[in-house]
Design an enzyme around this catalytic site. Structure first.
Site, PDB file in Angstrom:
ATOM      1  N   GLY A   9      56.493  46.449  55.067  1.00  0.00           N
ATOM      2  CA  GLY A   9      56.564  46.638  54.067  1.00  0.00           C
ATOM      3  C   GLY A   9      55.021  46.423  52.909  1.00  0.00           C
ATOM      4  CB  CYS A  10      53.330  46.444  50.430  1.00  0.00           C
ATOM      5  SG  CYS A  10      51.409  45.956  49.101  1.00  0.00           S
ATOM      6  CG  PHE A  11      49.995  42.411  53.064  1.00  0.00           C
ATOM      7  CD1 PHE A  11      48.907  43.334  51.686  1.00  0.00           C
ATOM      8  CD2 PHE A  11      49.477  42.370  54.364  1.00  0.00           C
ATOM      9  CE1 PHE A  11      48.047  43.392  51.044  1.00  0.00           C
ATOM     10  CE2 PHE A  11      47.716  42.803  54.095  1.00  0.00           C
ATOM     11  CZ  PHE A  11      46.950  43.498  52.501  1.00  0.00           C
TER      12      PHE A  11
END
Length: 271
Positions: free
Chosen positions: A99-101
């Protein structure tokens, strides 16, 4: 600064076996630019920007850190995680996508034995991708974090265990609210030992029956990791409220998933 002196220092740092691959790649670009007669100031400005994600925290390897401080004119950074020459060669790198880092940095960064956590892009075919390119999902890259750690303090098994806690390994189309191929769940191994540990851990998760859907997290050999733009580094420190809100949303979705699985198991027991 004298260009020939800078070139000599770049050359020595590139050849230094303690220099990490990420550092060496950026130093090499700077050296080639100077040899091509590009302006010294512009070359150093770019190099400073490339090294800043780790340099600002004092997490470059010692000789590169000294060089970084020299070209920036900054004061030395005091940090408990600073790499020392004695153990730099024993450090390892773990790479995870889930997912979003932005949400993956803090859970690893705050653990003992972690030297640095860098947000970036990997697994794709486009060289030097930008955030906007990866966001569209056409480069083949996923958002990921590269974790430099001391295996004498933090084991790879522990890192993989943390990764499972942060992700939904049954989601093939993204992670939680993050949708698209750039948000896939992937473990990128950097050596044979990591490969074996990741596969064994994944198999154990499958056999645990913790989820009611197949485990689809991929275990792949690491490819080139491109650090993200400086804006994305240490995002949880720059925008803590935003990251906490995202973390709460992910946690709520995880809780709903666990409740759903528990409910299905209870129904099976009653039949």
């Amino acid at each position: 600064m004298d260009q020939q002196v800078i070139l000599a220092q770049l050359y020595n740092l590139i050849l230094n076996p303690a220099t990490r691959d990420f550092e060496r790649a950026n130093l090499l670009v700077a050296k080639q630019a100077l040899e091509a007669s590009q302006r010294l100031g512009g070359v150093l400005d770019k190099l400073i920007g490339d090294l800043r994600p780790l340099g600002a925290r004092g997490n470059l390897t010692p000789d590169v850190m000294d060089f970084y401080l020299m070209i920036t004119g900054a004061a030395p950074v005091v940090t408990a995680n600073k790499v020392t020459a004695e153990h730099a060669e024993h450090l390892q790198t773990a790479i995870f996508a889930g997912g979003c880092f932005w949400c993956l940095v803090e859970p690893f960064d705050t653990q003992p034995g972690i030297i640095s956590v860098t947000s970036g892009y990997t697994g794709g075919t486009t060289a030097n991708p930008t955030y906007d390119q990866v966001l569209v999902g056409n480069t083949g890259h996923v958002e990921a974090v590269a974790i430099v750690y001391d295996p004498a303090v933090k084991s790879y098994q522990d890192l993989v265990a943390t990764f499972w806690q942060l992700t939904d390994p049954t989601d093939a189309d993204g992670q939680f609210l993050d949708r698209g191929p750039q948000y896939q769940s992937v473990i990128f191994y950097t050596n044979d030992a990591q490969h074996a540990i990741a596969e064994d851990s994944k198999q154990a998760l499958i056999e645990s029956n913790q989820y009611d859907k197949p485990i689809v997290t991929k275990v792949l050999a690491a490819t080139t990791f491109y650090p993200a733009e400086n804006f994305h580094q240490d995002f949880y420190k720059k925008f803590p409220k935003r990251v906490k809100a995202m973390d709460r949303a992910r946690h709520q979705l995880q809780q709903m998933q666990r409740i759903r699985v528990a409910g299905k198991r209870l129904l099976k027991l009653r039949k």
